[in-house]
Design a protein around this motif. Sequence first.
Motif, PDB file in Angstrom:
ATOM      1  N   SER A  10       6.067 148.431  -2.361  1.00  0.00           N
ATOM      2  CA  SER A  10       6.934 147.272  -2.070  1.00  0.00           C
ATOM      3  C   SER A  10       8.503 147.310  -2.635  1.00  0.00           C
ATOM      4  O   SER A  10       9.344 146.533  -2.431  1.00  0.00           O
ATOM      5  CB  SER A  10       6.431 146.203  -2.877  1.00  0.00           C
ATOM      6  OG  SER A  10       5.046 145.765  -2.541  1.00  0.00           O
ATOM      7  N   ASP A  38       5.338 145.082   2.510  1.00  0.00           N
ATOM      8  CA  ASP A  38       5.405 143.900   2.699  1.00  0.00           C
ATOM      9  C   ASP A  38       6.850 143.109   2.562  1.00  0.00           C
ATOM     10  O   ASP A  38       7.054 141.915   2.698  1.00  0.00           O
ATOM     11  CB  ASP A  38       4.416 143.113   1.676  1.00  0.00           C
ATOM     12  CG  ASP A  38       4.976 143.374   0.002  1.00  0.00           C
ATOM     13  OD1 ASP A  38       5.332 144.750  -0.202  1.00  0.00           O
ATOM     14  OD2 ASP A  38       4.827 142.685  -0.809  1.00  0.00           O
ATOM     15  N   ARG A  39       7.911 144.109   2.137  1.00  0.00           N
ATOM     16  CA  ARG A  39       9.067 143.612   1.889  1.00  0.00           C
ATOM     17  C   ARG A  39      10.123 144.176   3.048  1.00  0.00           C
ATOM     18  O   ARG A  39      10.155 145.613   2.826  1.00  0.00           O
ATOM     19  CB  ARG A  39       9.528 143.733   0.454  1.00  0.00           C
ATOM     20  CG  ARG A  39       8.642 143.093  -0.494  1.00  0.00           C
ATOM     21  CD  ARG A  39       9.040 143.295  -1.981  1.00  0.00           C
ATOM     22  NE  ARG A  39       8.289 142.365  -2.641  1.00  0.00           N
ATOM     23  CZ  ARG A  39       8.578 142.580  -4.275  1.00  0.00           C
ATOM     24  NH1 ARG A  39       9.574 143.157  -4.837  1.00  0.00           N
ATOM     25  NH2 ARG A  39       7.525 141.951  -4.980  1.00  0.00           N
ATOM     26  N   ARG A  40      11.165 143.430   3.617  1.00  0.00           N
ATOM     27  CA  ARG A  40      11.931 143.932   4.512  1.00  0.00           C
ATOM     28  C   ARG A  40      12.986 144.787   3.635  1.00  0.00           C
ATOM     29  O   ARG A  40      13.483 145.736   4.266  1.00  0.00           O
ATOM     30  CB  ARG A  40      12.718 142.776   5.193  1.00  0.00           C
ATOM     31  CG  ARG A  40      13.580 143.191   6.242  1.00  0.00           C
ATOM     32  CD  ARG A  40      14.268 142.273   6.956  1.00  0.00           C
ATOM     33  NE  ARG A  40      13.446 141.126   7.558  1.00  0.00           N
ATOM     34  CZ  ARG A  40      12.994 141.477   8.867  1.00  0.00           C
ATOM     35  NH1 ARG A  40      13.394 142.662   9.531  1.00  0.00           N
ATOM     36  NH2 ARG A  40      12.225 140.490   9.240  1.00  0.00           N
ATOM     37  N   LEU A  57       6.815 147.234   8.707  1.00  0.00           N
ATOM     38  CA  LEU A  57       7.065 145.841   7.641  1.00  0.00           C
ATOM     39  C   LEU A  57       5.718 145.092   8.478  1.00  0.00           C
ATOM     40  O   LEU A  57       5.792 144.704   9.439  1.00  0.00           O
ATOM     41  CB  LEU A  57       8.230 145.524   8.078  1.00  0.00           C
ATOM     42  CG  LEU A  57       8.613 144.118   7.475  1.00  0.00           C
ATOM     43  CD1 LEU A  57       8.416 144.321   5.828  1.00  0.00           C
ATOM     44  CD2 LEU A  57       9.892 143.368   7.809  1.00  0.00           C
ATOM     45  N   ARG A  59       5.140 141.451   6.888  1.00  0.00           N
ATOM     46  CA  ARG A  59       5.180 140.304   5.781  1.00  0.00           C
ATOM     47  C   ARG A  59       4.139 139.273   5.626  1.00  0.00           C
ATOM     48  O   ARG A  59       3.461 139.035   6.670  1.00  0.00           O
ATOM     49  CB  ARG A  59       6.540 139.613   6.408  1.00  0.00           C
ATOM     50  CG  ARG A  59       7.663 140.547   6.599  1.00  0.00           C
ATOM     51  CD  ARG A  59       8.952 139.841   7.063  1.00  0.00           C
ATOM     52  NE  ARG A  59       8.697 138.950   8.090  1.00  0.00           N
ATOM     53  CZ  ARG A  59       9.613 138.131   8.753  1.00  0.00           C
ATOM     54  NH1 ARG A  59      10.722 138.005   8.112  1.00  0.00           N
ATOM     55  NH2 ARG A  59       9.338 137.253   9.516  1.00  0.00           N
ATOM     56  N   HIS A  69      -3.059 138.383   5.891  1.00  0.00           N
ATOM     57  CA  HIS A  69      -2.117 139.544   5.715  1.00  0.00           C
ATOM     58  C   HIS A  69      -2.740 140.816   5.480  1.00  0.00           C
ATOM     59  O   HIS A  69      -2.490 141.860   5.988  1.00  0.00           O
ATOM     60  CB  HIS A  69      -1.226 139.076   4.541  1.00  0.00           C
ATOM     61  CG  HIS A  69      -0.081 140.243   4.276  1.00  0.00           C
ATOM     62  ND1 HIS A  69      -0.453 141.147   3.131  1.00  0.00           N
ATOM     63  CD2 HIS A  69       0.910 140.685   4.884  1.00  0.00           C
ATOM     64  CE1 HIS A  69       0.524 142.002   2.993  1.00  0.00           C
ATOM     65  NE2 HIS A  69       1.572 141.873   4.228  1.00  0.00           N
TER      66      HIS A  69
END
Length: 218
Positions: A10, A38-40, A57, A59, A69
């Motif tokens: 992350s 999970d984070r751009r 990615l 999200r 998810h």
Amino acid sequence: MPLRIAVVASGRGSNLQAILDAIADGTLDAEVVGVWSDRRDAFALERARATGVPAHLVRPRDYGDRTEHDAALFGSIDTATPDLIVCAGYMRLIGADAVDARPGRMINIHPSLLPAFKGLHTHQQALDAGVAEHGASVHVVTADLDGGPVLAQARVPVLPGDTAECLAARVLTREHPLLLETLRWIADGRLVLRGQTVHVNGRALTAPLQLAANQRFA
């Protein structure tokens, strides 16, 4: 055959970089088949792209709940057919469905001597508790927060005047070698995960392996 590793992260991906460097210098017989986040803005994705490793990615905001998810994330990971999934600074809980479908194939590195100080802010937790020793652990991922069998640990002293930041830095110097040595033992077949049962050199693991000062397991 090299150990096929999928990395989930992350944040900045310092453990990922340690893995990539060890593979590049020939000290880890493995291949990173992809990095997922999970984070751009996770710098781990940039580290992957810089070395030609597929970066993905997935999200949470694009899915209805954690179960959806997890299904999308780990479904994507499965397409890369990894032997092992390494959670390296992945900051989300993973549900039982995702974990149970991949028994013995997922590990996490956590900055404390588990079972002490689960969850977040572990270095401050250690200082608040007044312990003399702190460190990092590699454990099997289960649906329980930081609750799976502990494979290996590295220890550092807690010194007078320590802040959470300086204690974190001291742990980090041992965290990377701990993860790499654990991966070497898995790649070599010396450390075998069978669901929640762990074997070392053919015998059941009864206590976590301990990283010695020479950065090898004692």
